[in-house]
Design a protein around this motif. Sequence first.
Motif, PDB file in Angstrom:
ATOM      1  N   UNK A 107       0.860  -1.174   0.000  1.00 40.77           N
ATOM      2  CA  UNK A 107       0.000   0.000   0.000  1.00 40.77           C
ATOM      3  C   UNK A 107       0.898   1.226   0.000  1.00 40.77           C
ATOM      4  N   UNK A 108       0.699   2.088  -0.983  1.00 39.57           N
ATOM      5  CA  UNK A 108       1.479   3.325  -1.035  1.00 39.57           C
ATOM      6  C   UNK A 108       0.930   4.335  -0.027  1.00 39.57           C
ATOM      7  N   UNK A 109       1.813   4.976   0.685  1.00 48.32           N
ATOM      8  CA  UNK A 109       1.395   6.048   1.584  1.00 48.32           C
ATOM      9  C   UNK A 109       1.192   7.341   0.797  1.00 48.32           C
ATOM     10  N   UNK A 110       0.200   8.149   1.086  1.00 47.42           N
ATOM     11  CA  UNK A 110      -0.840   7.907   2.097  1.00 47.42           C
ATOM     12  C   UNK A 110      -1.824   6.825   1.629  1.00 47.42           C
ATOM     13  N   UNK A 111      -2.139   5.911   2.514  1.00 45.49           N
ATOM     14  CA  UNK A 111      -2.994   4.775   2.185  1.00 45.49           C
ATOM     15  C   UNK A 111      -4.417   5.259   1.934  1.00 45.49           C
ATOM     16  N   UNK A 112      -5.028   4.725   0.864  1.00 46.77           N
ATOM     17  CA  UNK A 112      -6.408   5.064   0.514  1.00 46.77           C
ATOM     18  C   UNK A 112      -7.335   3.915   0.896  1.00 46.77           C
ATOM     19  N   UNK A 113      -8.572   4.261   1.251  1.00 47.11           N
ATOM     20  CA  UNK A 113      -9.526   3.258   1.718  1.00 47.11           C
ATOM     21  C   UNK A 113      -9.799   2.196   0.662  1.00 47.11           C
TER      22      UNK A 113
END
Length: 253
Positions: A107-113
């Motif tokens: 998951x790439x930061x910022x993590x998306x819902x």
Amino acid sequence: MSEAPLRVLIVDDEAPARARLRDLLGDIAATQPSRVVGLAANGVEALRLLESEPADVVLADIRMPVMDGVELARHVLRFEQPPAVIFTTAYDQYAIQAFELAATDYLLKPVRAQRLAESLARVRRQLPAADELLAGLAPGPRRHFSVNERGRILLVPVADVVYLRAELKYVTARTVEREFLLDESLVQLEQEFSGRFVRVHRNCLVARAAVAGVERGGEQDGEAHWDVLLAGLAERLPISRRQWPVVKQVLGL
């Protein structure tokens, strides 16, 4: 895994990042139900928590102090029932492509819902992890060995190990204080820690920093050979004839 709530352990050295992941899990609970079983600031804390609280999924940051996410994942893979590991990362595109080839997700930061929901859906499809890929992604050798002992996960610092010796299907890791059994291959350990250990016999690797010297042995029984003398241990380890030239060169004898 069924549609029952996934047990999730969140591992990140930054408290706001841990809180964000917890909030996101709540946001997607209708489609991907989950239950947070713990929060940890590094890999060592995570392993301690996993001793008493099993998890289905570990959301792990890559870069953390004490123990990073890659080393944590490699220890977790040796569990009898390993949880899936999903990395949260700011790595560049090349590393991301490598993660995509692995069974673990990222998951790439910022993590998306939405991305988190997709990742948990992958976990439910039981995609296994691959230790070989994790070893390739690691910035260097592990700093710890993990040992399952009486239901606990013991972390043995690699720097404390005097020698590694293959015995039957296990490898004995010897520190000054005691022995530990590793469920690993001596050949793989030699490859991973080639800069730290030197092979002195077909079944034994010795930490270069632990060598106090060498001495002739076995002359009384007619089978003279060289022994390695170890710092902090009275035990002597025989050097095979085949390995003697290599040992001399490595130790500068």
